[in-house]
Write an enzyme that holds these catalytic residues in place. Structure first.
Site, PDB file in Angstrom:
ATOM      1  N   GLU A 127       0.821  -1.212   0.000  1.00 50.11           N
ATOM      2  CA  GLU A 127       0.000   0.000   0.000  1.00 50.11           C
ATOM      3  C   GLU A 127       0.857   1.265   0.000  1.00 50.11           C
ATOM      4  O   GLU A 127       1.722   1.429   0.872  1.00 50.11           O
ATOM      5  CB  GLU A 127      -0.931   0.016   1.212  1.00 50.11           C
ATOM      6  CG  GLU A 127      -1.867   1.216   1.237  1.00 50.11           C
ATOM      7  CD  GLU A 127      -2.908   1.136   2.337  1.00 50.11           C
ATOM      8  OE1 GLU A 127      -3.406   2.190   2.756  1.00 50.11           O
ATOM      9  OE2 GLU A 127      -3.242   0.019   2.755  1.00 50.11           O
ATOM     10  N   LYS A 130      -7.530  -0.131  11.497  1.00 49.98           N
ATOM     11  CA  LYS A 130      -6.915  -0.651  10.269  1.00 49.98           C
ATOM     12  C   LYS A 130      -5.665   0.143   9.943  1.00 49.98           C
ATOM     13  O   LYS A 130      -4.651  -0.410   9.510  1.00 49.98           O
ATOM     14  CB  LYS A 130      -7.922  -0.593   9.112  1.00 49.98           C
ATOM     15  CG  LYS A 130      -7.427  -1.227   7.802  1.00 49.98           C
ATOM     16  CD  LYS A 130      -6.703  -0.253   6.896  1.00 49.98           C
ATOM     17  CE  LYS A 130      -6.264  -0.927   5.600  1.00 49.98           C
ATOM     18  NZ  LYS A 130      -5.492  -0.018   4.730  1.00 49.98           N
ATOM     19  N   ASP A 170       3.939 -14.063  12.261  1.00 46.92           N
ATOM     20  CA  ASP A 170       2.606 -14.442  11.801  1.00 46.92           C
ATOM     21  C   ASP A 170       1.659 -13.248  11.918  1.00 46.92           C
ATOM     22  O   ASP A 170       1.079 -13.005  12.976  1.00 46.92           O
ATOM     23  CB  ASP A 170       2.102 -15.620  12.643  1.00 46.92           C
ATOM     24  CG  ASP A 170       0.791 -16.206  12.129  1.00 46.92           C
ATOM     25  OD1 ASP A 170       0.137 -15.543  11.296  1.00 46.92           O
ATOM     26  OD2 ASP A 170       0.424 -17.317  12.557  1.00 46.92           O
ATOM     27  N   HIS A 202      -2.101  10.533   0.168  1.00 51.07           N
ATOM     28  CA  HIS A 202      -2.224   9.151  -0.276  1.00 51.07           C
ATOM     29  C   HIS A 202      -2.293   9.058  -1.791  1.00 51.07           C
ATOM     30  O   HIS A 202      -1.622   8.239  -2.409  1.00 51.07           O
ATOM     31  CB  HIS A 202      -3.486   8.532   0.333  1.00 51.07           C
ATOM     32  CG  HIS A 202      -3.684   7.098  -0.038  1.00 51.07           C
ATOM     33  ND1 HIS A 202      -2.959   6.075   0.532  1.00 51.07           N
ATOM     34  CD2 HIS A 202      -4.524   6.510  -0.930  1.00 51.07           C
ATOM     35  CE1 HIS A 202      -3.348   4.926   0.017  1.00 51.07           C
ATOM     36  NE2 HIS A 202      -4.296   5.163  -0.874  1.00 51.07           N
TER      37      HIS A 202
END
Length: 436
Positions: free
Chosen positions: A87, A274, A290, A388
């Site tokens: 991202e 998030k 993990d 962004h």
């Protein structure tokens, strides 16, 4: 030059440097050895032999960009933090926040004793109250049986040391039967410990069944590592938050308000968290840990009050500073699993100075807090899309078919266009090629 001057010199405009110049800068600052730097020549390729041994039905490897977030000062130590993520803006956002907080002490952290939890889930217990008493009285015997199943961790100073019992009564309305769940608490030292705990839990099943009179449904670790918490804190004067359009006090107060909104509104909290995980997962992946286990545990922790809420807390300090805090479960490892053989994971640990598991927890939770700050600050000032989409324009250029120098040319024109989308990128690329 002093170390701080060297960092400023070598890391200045890092994003504008070529790949080879970035690697050279990290070598000169001793984040990376000359030998390890050569591994980047092959883009940290995972060999076909290793890849085939890691999963079933392996066909190829699937790569992610591997970069570093700069400027991190964590517990008075400087770090270049490896991140593996697809991202745009995540690495830049983390680096920007770290640079802003560094002059004010950076990030301070604390970790609890690294204890993981295993479970044996029992059903069909004749008398749960009697079973609880028997199991509690046999605690030492159960712990010994668990440690006998994995003596190497005991020799290194770890192992199981406590049990607890959770009696879940039958709920006729929901159709939930009665369960008795035994928790075993295990110190796994530098390892995440999944294999250690699973071995122990399966080993004690016959004993636990005999003592309780019940039947074991399963024995396995829990990824909800509430006894392995990491906390990061930071603070910054409001004056350092000022922009061309907003005073520092306004930015501070809007960040605090946004923090409150994510506490009370789960729809906002999910997106808020998030953003935190953008940074955390990227470091967890890069270091060979993990990320699925970490994400599951972190999001469960966000719901511990009974409602899904913000993981971070931003507040106004007594002196007017903006103060941030993040606490999350972080059952990561510094050894074991793919860490010992995956080329990317090995390089990531070297970049961080081959940290202990405790130190790696501190680094990861600090990145999460930094990432959250950058996201909230952008949202309550200029909006998230300004920064962004500027970075996203390069991805659009590549998707449109741009190659080589075309990528930056199309990207720059996209940043100036009214509509930043794939169709516009294709039009810009076609126009450029026709003009050549």
């Amino acid at each position: 030059m002093e170390m701080e001057d060297k960092e400023t010199h070598y890391l200045s405009k890092f994003y504008q440097k070529s790949k080879s110049e970035r690697i050279e800068a990290l070598v000169k600052l001793r984040f990376l050895s000359e030998e390890s730097a050569k591994a980047f020549t092959d883009d940290l390729q995972l060999s076909a032999e290793i890849a085939d041994s890691m999963i079933e039905n392996q066909l190829a490897t699937y790569q992610l960009p591997f970069g570093v977030a700069l400027n991190f000062l964590i517990d008075d130590e400087a770090y270049a933090v490896p991140m593996a993520i697809e991202e745009p803006s995540v690495v830049a956002a983390a680096s920007s926040a770290a640079k802003l907080f560094a002059p004010y002490g950076g990030f301070k952290t604390a970790t609890t004793t690294r204890t993981m939890i295993g479970q044996v889930i029992l059903t069909d217990i004749p008398d749960c109250l009697q079973a609880i008493k028997v199991l509690e009285d046999a605690e030492a015997t159960i712990i010994q049986a668990a440690n006998d199943a994995h003596p190497s961790i005991v020799r290194r100073g770890g192992g199981a040391d406590v049990i607890s019992l959770n009696h879940i009564k039958e709920d006729v309305a929901s159709g939930t039967p009665e369960f008795l769940i035994l928790h075993l608490y295990v110190k796994t030292l530098e390892a995440m410990g999944a294999n250690i705990i699973n071995t122990m839990m399966e080993a004690i099943i016959p004993l636990v069944e005999e003592l309780s009179g019940g039947k074991a449904l399963m024995g396995i670790l829990s990824n909800y590592a509430t006894e392995c918490l990491a906390t990061a804190t930071c603070r910054i004067p409001s004056t350092a938050l000022a922009t061309n359009d907003w005073s520092g006090e306004e930015v501070r107060d809007r960040i605090v308000l946004a923090s409150h909104a994510a506490v009370v509104d789960p729809y906002r909290a999910v997106t808020h968290n998030k953003g935190i995980m953008n940074g955390i997962d990227a470091v967890v992946i890069a270091t060979g840990n993990d990320w699925r286990a970490i994400s599951a545990g972190v999001h469960a922790y966000a719901s511990r009050s009974g409602q899904y809420r913000s993981l971070t807390n931003w507040s106004k300090g007594e002196n007017g500073d903006l103060v941030g805090e993040l606490t999350i479960p972080l059952p990561i490892g510094a050894v074991g699993g793919s860490i010992s053989f995956h080329p990317g994971a090995k390089i990531a640990h070297e970049l961080l100075g081959n940290p202990s598991a405790d130190t790696l927890e501190s680094i990861i939770v600090s990145v999460g807090l930094a990432q959250n700050f950058s996201a909230i600050r952008a949202l309550v000032t200029d909006g998230i899309q300004r920064g962004h989409m500027a970075l996203h324009s390069r991805s659009l250029a590549i998707s449109a078919g741009a190659q080589g120098d075309e990528i930056m040319i199309v990207s720059e024109k996209l940043n100036q266009s009214k509509n930043m989308n794939l169709a516009t990128a294709k039009e810009i690329l076609e126009s450029f090629r026709q003009s050549e």
